[in-house]
Design an enzyme around this catalytic site. Structure first.
Site, mmCIF file in Angstrom:
data_model
loop_
_atom_site.group_PDB
_atom_site.id
_atom_site.type_symbol
_atom_site.label_atom_id
_atom_site.label_comp_id
_atom_site.label_asym_id
_atom_site.label_seq_id
_atom_site.Cartn_x
_atom_site.Cartn_y
_atom_site.Cartn_z
ATOM 1 N N VAL A 36 -7.509 -1.453 -6.998
ATOM 2 C CA VAL A 36 -9.028 -1.379 -7.046
ATOM 3 C C VAL A 36 -9.601 -2.093 -6.297
ATOM 4 C CG1 VAL A 36 -8.602 -0.333 -9.537
ATOM 5 C CG2 VAL A 36 -9.098 -2.715 -9.211
ATOM 6 N N HIS A 73 -9.568 -1.706 -3.099
ATOM 7 C CA HIS A 73 -10.064 -1.072 -1.943
ATOM 8 C C HIS A 73 -11.258 -0.302 -2.511
ATOM 9 C CE1 HIS A 73 -6.425 -1.911 0.444
ATOM 10 N NE2 HIS A 73 -6.042 -2.176 -0.591
ATOM 11 N N ARG A 127 -1.076 -2.365 2.946
ATOM 12 C CA ARG A 127 -0.243 -2.673 1.651
ATOM 13 C C ARG A 127 1.116 -2.345 1.981
ATOM 14 N NH1 ARG A 127 -2.851 -5.873 -1.687
ATOM 15 N NH2 ARG A 127 -4.938 -5.255 -1.933
#
Length: 209
Positions: free
Chosen positions: A75, A77, A165
């Site tokens: 979250v 992002h 990521r």
């Protein structure tokens, strides 16, 4: 962990593909006629850094069985929309925990883990029996608590998410989430995501085993 694609932007004319919407947006920018290979057109725009055109397409995933530690990373992002299972309203007496491989593979570590996990589950249940509301009892719960959420990102944010990521330095759980999401959308929109997927396969082949 389970990752499911549950929605994808569709272009309402032509073949209905999200890539067709991206191509249309790009050709509006250049007053282009639309002749030529649409895949090559989109990939050329991405190489040039003209990524605003891929913001028009979005993908929605349902993500379940990840830890709260992982969802806290997800979250961050912020150019995305999230709906997450609420610990305030959901009874978590049957505590489901995500166990890191480093702990699962170590018998001594697992003994410590199991002892503490049992104590937390019992304490949570006892608090509820005492009339403590779930919104307060949840303060006992660890980052390992499994969660479920729905996340929507546009394709540009997805590219950024994958670049950050899937790097080997990323934490193992968020990397697995990103890898699974990339595999799914690369099939749906290869002109946007396949080049990045192939790059990761070449650079970090162990991540795609």
């Amino acid at each position: 962990m389970e990752i499911k694609l549950i929605a994808l932007t569709r272009y309402l004319t032509g073949d209905g593909r999200s890539e067709s919407l991206i191509e249309h947006a790009g050709r509006v920018c250049y007053r282009s006629s639309g002749r030529g290979d649409p895949v090559a057109f989109i990939q050329a725009r991405i190489r040039e850094g003209h990524e605003s055109i891929i913001e028009h397409a979005c993908a929605t995933f349902e993500v379940s069985g990840i830890s709260r530690a992982c969802s806290h990373q997800l979250v961050r992002h912020r150019l995305a929309s999230y709906s997450q299972e609420s610990q305030r309203y959901v009874d978590l007496s049957q505590l489901d925990l995500v166990i890191p491989p480093a702990i699962a593979g170590n018998p001594d570590a697992m003994q410590i883990w199991n002892q503490l996990a049992g104590q937390m589950a019992e304490a949570y249940h006892e608090l509820l029996k005492l009339g403590i509301r779930k919104e307060d009892a949840r303060f006992l719960l660890p980052n390992a608590t499994a969660t479920r959420l729905v996340v929507t990102m546009n394709f540009r944010e997805l590219l950024h998410f994958f670049r950050v990521r899937i790097h080997p330095a990323a934490q193992w759980e968020i990397r697995e989430v990103a890898l699974e999401m990339l595999k799914i959308v690369a099939d749906e929109a290869p002109s946007v995501f396949s080049a990045l997927q192939e790059k990761f396969k070449r650079t970090y082949p162990n991540l795609f085993d």
